[in-house]
Design a protein around this motif. Structure first.
Motif, mmCIF file in Angstrom:
data_model
loop_
_atom_site.group_PDB
_atom_site.id
_atom_site.type_symbol
_atom_site.label_atom_id
_atom_site.label_comp_id
_atom_site.label_asym_id
_atom_site.label_seq_id
_atom_site.Cartn_x
_atom_site.Cartn_y
_atom_site.Cartn_z
ATOM 1 N N ALA A 71 0.834 -1.229 0.117
ATOM 2 C CA ALA A 71 -0.015 -0.228 0.065
ATOM 3 C C ALA A 71 0.947 1.070 0.045
ATOM 4 O O ALA A 71 0.549 2.427 -0.726
ATOM 5 C CB ALA A 71 -1.016 -0.024 1.129
ATOM 6 N N VAL A 72 2.014 1.227 0.860
ATOM 7 C CA VAL A 72 2.857 2.392 0.848
ATOM 8 C C VAL A 72 3.462 2.540 -0.397
ATOM 9 O O VAL A 72 3.892 3.573 -1.041
ATOM 10 C CB VAL A 72 3.945 2.122 2.004
ATOM 11 C CG1 VAL A 72 5.083 3.376 1.880
ATOM 12 C CG2 VAL A 72 3.298 2.135 3.283
ATOM 13 N N ALA A 73 4.024 1.532 -0.946
ATOM 14 C CA ALA A 73 4.528 1.574 -2.582
ATOM 15 C C ALA A 73 3.816 2.098 -3.674
ATOM 16 O O ALA A 73 4.212 2.791 -4.528
ATOM 17 C CB ALA A 73 5.252 0.312 -2.759
ATOM 18 N N THR A 74 2.498 1.787 -3.479
ATOM 19 C CA THR A 74 1.681 2.037 -4.226
ATOM 20 C C THR A 74 1.345 3.663 -4.517
ATOM 21 O O THR A 74 1.299 4.389 -5.189
ATOM 22 C CB THR A 74 0.104 1.501 -4.078
ATOM 23 O OG1 THR A 74 0.322 0.044 -4.341
ATOM 24 C CG2 THR A 74 -0.896 1.792 -5.105
ATOM 25 N N LEU A 75 1.270 4.038 -3.063
ATOM 26 C CA LEU A 75 1.072 5.625 -2.829
ATOM 27 C C LEU A 75 2.155 6.366 -3.348
ATOM 28 O O LEU A 75 2.234 7.463 -3.949
ATOM 29 C CB LEU A 75 0.716 5.828 -1.160
ATOM 30 C CG LEU A 75 -0.411 5.305 -0.624
ATOM 31 C CD1 LEU A 75 -0.610 5.525 0.664
ATOM 32 C CD2 LEU A 75 -1.716 6.091 -1.448
ATOM 33 N N LEU A 76 3.364 6.024 -2.941
ATOM 34 C CA LEU A 76 4.659 6.521 -3.490
ATOM 35 C C LEU A 76 4.675 6.513 -5.055
ATOM 36 O O LEU A 76 5.129 7.687 -5.708
ATOM 37 C CB LEU A 76 5.803 5.812 -2.945
ATOM 38 C CG LEU A 76 5.969 6.082 -1.414
ATOM 39 C CD1 LEU A 76 7.392 5.007 -0.970
ATOM 40 C CD2 LEU A 76 6.527 7.355 -1.130
ATOM 41 N N VAL A 77 4.608 5.352 -5.740
ATOM 42 C CA VAL A 77 4.602 5.249 -7.147
ATOM 43 C C VAL A 77 3.512 6.241 -7.618
ATOM 44 O O VAL A 77 3.945 7.224 -8.465
ATOM 45 C CB VAL A 77 4.536 3.983 -7.551
ATOM 46 C CG1 VAL A 77 4.258 3.853 -9.167
ATOM 47 C CG2 VAL A 77 5.699 3.119 -7.291
ATOM 48 N N ILE A 78 2.254 6.280 -7.354
ATOM 49 C CA ILE A 78 1.269 6.957 -7.836
ATOM 50 C C ILE A 78 1.269 8.405 -7.706
ATOM 51 O O ILE A 78 1.140 9.453 -8.364
ATOM 52 C CB ILE A 78 -0.187 6.412 -7.541
ATOM 53 C CG1 ILE A 78 -0.413 5.034 -8.088
ATOM 54 C CG2 ILE A 78 -1.306 7.366 -7.794
ATOM 55 C CD1 ILE A 78 -1.644 4.457 -7.722
ATOM 56 N N GLY A 79 1.731 8.748 -6.286
ATOM 57 C CA GLY A 79 1.927 10.096 -5.747
ATOM 58 C C GLY A 79 3.256 10.848 -6.702
ATOM 59 O O GLY A 79 2.942 11.856 -6.998
ATOM 60 N N GLY A 80 3.981 9.844 -6.771
ATOM 61 C CA GLY A 80 5.297 10.530 -7.308
ATOM 62 C C GLY A 80 5.261 10.872 -8.771
ATOM 63 O O GLY A 80 5.539 12.046 -9.508
#
Length: 282
Positions: A258-267
């Protein structure tokens, strides 16, 4: 409202590619090689029918067709093989992250110097991608599956970059699907092992509907979307895949993923909206 509905259907179709592939291959209904070949064949038939209906012309003998067909074959093969071990949501996240980071790097090397906000966004997305790829991330990461999905991402990025200047994307995609078949057959036909009626049906559904019709629908709405908006809208695909994988396939969304997803999408969101933000300030 019609544009919103069509765009939403397109993103659902793109996410469904991961879910259908994972369902067919991990479920033991078909081997990855047979699935990839049937998917491309079904997509080529549907796209060919669409071109015939609109009386369009498919041009095979163009210089960019070699890059397009080879890169599409790399995507199709890597995508299918990756889902032997990867969850649908994690696979979509890796694919999406690799594609966007690769396209950003290509743009930075060939065009103007990227803005600080673009560099920051790409760095955040790359960090999230590394987190998703970290061995044992959330108990779902697999180095072999991740490697195949990276190959698929690089292939799709090359395919997208090579087709950006195409005056008729649907015709180009139809030609590339048809020309992709011989390359896939050479690489994969000897690896074909098993098929079932369910596996064949899922491959045809993935190739003909969520790929063929999905791409056709995307090309119909893309001209009505701003470039930055189109990029941001595609951020929904990994999210839909994660939710769909959890609801349909029973996959677990761990905190790390979930954290990795937020970082990828947010970035990526930060990077692709940098130009619009700069324009508003000016």
């Amino acid at each position: 409202m019609r544009l919103i509905i069509l765009t939403s259907l397109t993103m659902i179709a793109f996410a469904a590619n991961s879910i259908l592939t994972r369902l067919a291959i991990d479920g033991g209904h078909i081997d990855p090689s047979s699935f990839a070949l049937l998917r491309v064949l079904a997509g080529a038939i549907v796209l060919g029918m669409l071109m015939t209906a609109r009386r369009g012309q498919v041009q095979f003998f163009r210089r960019e067709r070699l890059i397009g067909s080879v890169s599409l074959a790399a995507y199709m093969a890597g995508f299918s093989l990756a889902y032997l071990t990867l969850d649908a949501g994690l696979g979509a996240l890796i694919l999406f992250g690799v594609v966007q980071v690769t396209m950003f790097a290509h743009g930075a090397l060939t065009n103007a110097t990227p803005k600080p906000r673009q560099i920051a966004g790409a760095t955040i997305a790359f960090g999230g991608l590394l987190l998703a790829l970290w061995p044992g991330a959330g108990g779902h990461s697999d180095i072999v599956g991740a490697s195949f999905m990276i190959i698929a991402g690089l292939g799709w990025a090359a395919y997208t970059i090579s087709g950006r200047s195409s005056p008729d994307p649907l015709a180009a995609t139809t030609a590339n699907f048809l020309l992709c078949l011989p390359f896939l057959a050479i690489v994969l036909v000897g690896l074909a092992a098993r098929t079932t009626a369910t596996g064949v049906a899922l491959a045809i559904l993935c190739g003909g509907v969520t790929s063929g019709l999905g791409y056709a629908l995307w090309y119909s709405v893309l001209p009505r979307l701003q470039q930055s908006s189109a990029a941001v809208i595609q951020l929904s695909v990994p999210i839909i895949s994660l939710i769909g994988g959890a609801l349909i396939l029973g996959e677990v969304i761990t905190p790390l993923i979930a954290v990795a997803t937020l970082l990828v999408i947010g970035g990526i969101a930060i990077a692709v909206t940098a130009q619009s933000a700069q324009a508003r300030r000016n």
